[in-house]
Design an enzyme around this catalytic site. Structure first.
Site, mmCIF file in Angstrom:
data_model
loop_
_atom_site.group_PDB
_atom_site.id
_atom_site.type_symbol
_atom_site.label_atom_id
_atom_site.label_comp_id
_atom_site.label_asym_id
_atom_site.label_seq_id
_atom_site.Cartn_x
_atom_site.Cartn_y
_atom_site.Cartn_z
ATOM 1 C CB CYS A 1 50.967 32.243 42.799
ATOM 2 S SG CYS A 1 51.470 32.970 41.223
ATOM 3 N N GLY B 1 47.754 27.660 40.657
ATOM 4 C CA GLY B 1 48.805 27.902 39.662
ATOM 5 C C GLY B 1 49.341 26.601 39.124
ATOM 6 C CG ASN C 1 48.629 34.377 46.241
ATOM 7 O OD1 ASN C 1 47.783 34.186 47.100
ATOM 8 N ND2 ASN C 1 48.315 34.574 44.976
ATOM 9 N N GLY C 2 49.958 37.039 44.387
ATOM 10 C CA GLY C 2 49.372 38.357 44.170
ATOM 11 C C GLY C 2 50.028 39.030 42.979
ATOM 12 C CE1 TYR D 1 36.950 28.949 37.957
ATOM 13 C CE2 TYR D 1 38.817 30.408 38.309
ATOM 14 C CZ TYR D 1 38.255 29.323 37.676
ATOM 15 O OH TYR D 1 38.980 28.600 36.771
#
Length: 508
Positions: free
Chosen positions: A23, A50, A124-125, A274
């Site tokens: 995210c 996201g 995020n995670g 990426y």
């Protein structure tokens, strides 16, 4: 106006899910600024992380207002909704689901009332002790005879519930800052957090620093964001990274920092491969330069005689440029990508659907015909996309197709915020590189070595998480049945006789 369908992505092959991003989070403390619009543009810069849902929470000093919905940032917000979000503190979130289904209840920021006001939080995670956190929520002190319940089924809402309900040894409610200092040392996994109460913006990062988080300075305030590129878009100056194991608090008295755990850096190497934008810097290293260097090293490790180097747009482009530079083979555009992939709400007809990858990529036949091609991509997961790509290039007249991958074979699942295919679906898990190449229909296939990839980042190997490539996870993991994206949905469906964890999840 059409709303998001929760399935918007840039996958080249319909129905073929590639590595799904972690995210994106953004937070701003800036009296006198339009913080909702700053957050909107910050999330816009982080949209690649996201695409399932987006949300913004704003505080005006006396209350917090949250607006969130399914879909892309540009679909969720307009001038009217942003105009209703007035205040001087904001946190925002763009979600890809790594724990919990892609439904509105799991959209972020999450929100909770507290004894001192309220809290809004973006994460995020992905956490690996979610089951333990659910039990901790179930054990929270009852209010008016009622247990704390969560309406969502993700690790983030559990964490928010814990932060909102902490008390000291005398039963007195703790502030959000005190609660974070108490709870965060017990949280395991990857977490880059932005959260706030009515008066203060907070940011915290797990002791391993698996996901990125940076601090920036505005003329009249501060910004925290998942990537430095999000600082650029809102005019903030990069200051530094939020350190692993650090919590930052920003209010009218300025910025203060504390440490809730010892730093044990294990940044995700796949961010360089990426996930992150190429114009982002992580740990002092530019992502684009890392990808170009991966291409250069790949050319030295896996040379081949060819006429043209092309990329799988756009993620393979920097590595393809590096491969061409190091090999002396010209770089060219052999494939054209539709700039608006992943933005349609219209299902293609069966005739169009059968074209598969051509919905999003089209070959330049006059460039490709009769050429020996080196096709550079960043990774292979299942292999279906590359197989379709090889077929398309053959039909366009390519004489030879040599696939070169700028990361090692993905063999292990990620539990820290990237949603790969299951291990059974990973093509590299049960086949040799030569077998994979034959399966794809390529004339040859080579991957960069782990050491070559790591050296391209300039980060020391012990400071990087590379578990998806070598299976060496940066922390001890719980039993397999206590991991997985649908863990909390499974607990919720277990019925009244289930564990304390499922009791915490039962909807009011």
């Amino acid at each position: 106006m059409p709303r998001g369908d929760g399935r918007l992505n840039h996958d080249l092959l319909p129905g073929e899910k590639g590595p799904q991003d972690a995210c994106g989070v953004f937070g701003v403390w800036a009296p006198g600024e339009e913080v909702a619009k700053l957050t909107y543009f910050g999330l816009y810069a982080l949209q690649h992380r996201g695409q399932e849902s987006a949300g913004i929470a704003v505080s005006n000093g006396s209350q917090i207002l949250v607006f969130k919905d399914m879909g892309l940032v540009s679909q969720v917000f307009d001038e009217t909704s942003l105009g209703s979000l007035q205040g001087h503190i904001a946190v925002g979130h763009a979600r890809y689901s790594t724990t919990g289904a892609s439904v509105w209840e799991n959209a972020q920021p999450t929100f909770r009332a507290t004894a001192h006001g309220s809290i809004a939080l973006g994460h995020n995670g992905n956490l690996v002790n979610t089951a333990q956190l659910a039990e901790m929520v179930a054990d929270l002190p009852k209010k008016e005879g009622r247990s704390t319940r969560v309406a969502a089924t993700n690790d983030t809402d559990l964490l928010t519930a814990l932060l909102a309900a902490q008390v000291d040894e005398n039963g007195e409610p703790l502030t959000i800052e005190q609660a974070a200092a108490k709870i965060l040392p017990d949280v395991r996994g990857a977490f880059s957090l932005v959260f706030m109460d009515e008066h203060t913006l907070y940011a915290a990062r797990d002791p391993q620093g698996i996901r990125p988080l940076v601090l920036g300075r505005l003329e009249r305030g501060w910004v925290v964001a998942s990537e430095s590129a999000a600082l650029d878009i809102c005019g903030a100056t990069y200051v530094r990274e939020v350190e692993p194991g650090e919590m930052i608090a920003i209010d009218e008295n300025g910025i203060r920092t504390s440490r809730f755990a010892e730093a044990k850096p294990k940044g995700c190497v796949f961010e360089y491969v990426y996930l992150a934008r190429p114009d982002t810097d992580i740990a002092g290293r530019n992502v684009y330069l890392s990808r170009v260097e991966m291409g250069r090293r790949l050319a030295k490790e896996a040379p081949v005689e060819a006429d043209l180097v092309i990329a799988t747009p756009e993620s393979g482009t920097p590595a393809a440029i590096g491969y061409a530079e190091a090999s002396g083979i010209p770089f060219g555009a052999g494939l054209v990508k539709n700039a608006y992939v992943g933005r349609t709400f219209i299902q293609p007809s069966q005739t169009i659907r059968q074209l598969g990858i051509r919905l999003k990529l089209n070959p330049l036949k006059d460039v490709i015909k009769g050429k020996r091609l080196v096709v550079v991509d960043d990774s292979i997961v299942r292999g279906n996309t590359q197989r379709a790509l090889v077929k398309m290039l053959r039909e366009a007249g390519a004489a030879e197709i040599h696939i070169r991958i700028s990361s090692p074979p993905v063999k292990w699942p990620c539990f820290f915020g990237i949603d790969f295919a299951t291990r059974a679906e990973l093509i590299a898990n049960g086949m040799s590189i030569e077998e994979i190449g034959k399966s794809l229909g390529a004339d040859s296939l080579s991957y960069i070595s782990i050491d070559g990839m790591i050296e391209a980042t300039t980060i020391q190997k012990p400071n990087l998480c590379r578990a998806c490539f070598d299976g060496e996870y940066p922390m001890e993991l719980p039993d397999p049945e206590l991991l997985g994206k649908q863990l909390l949905e499974t607990e919720l469906a277990a019925g009244p006789a289930a564990t304390a964890a499922s009791d915490a999840l039962r909807r009011p």
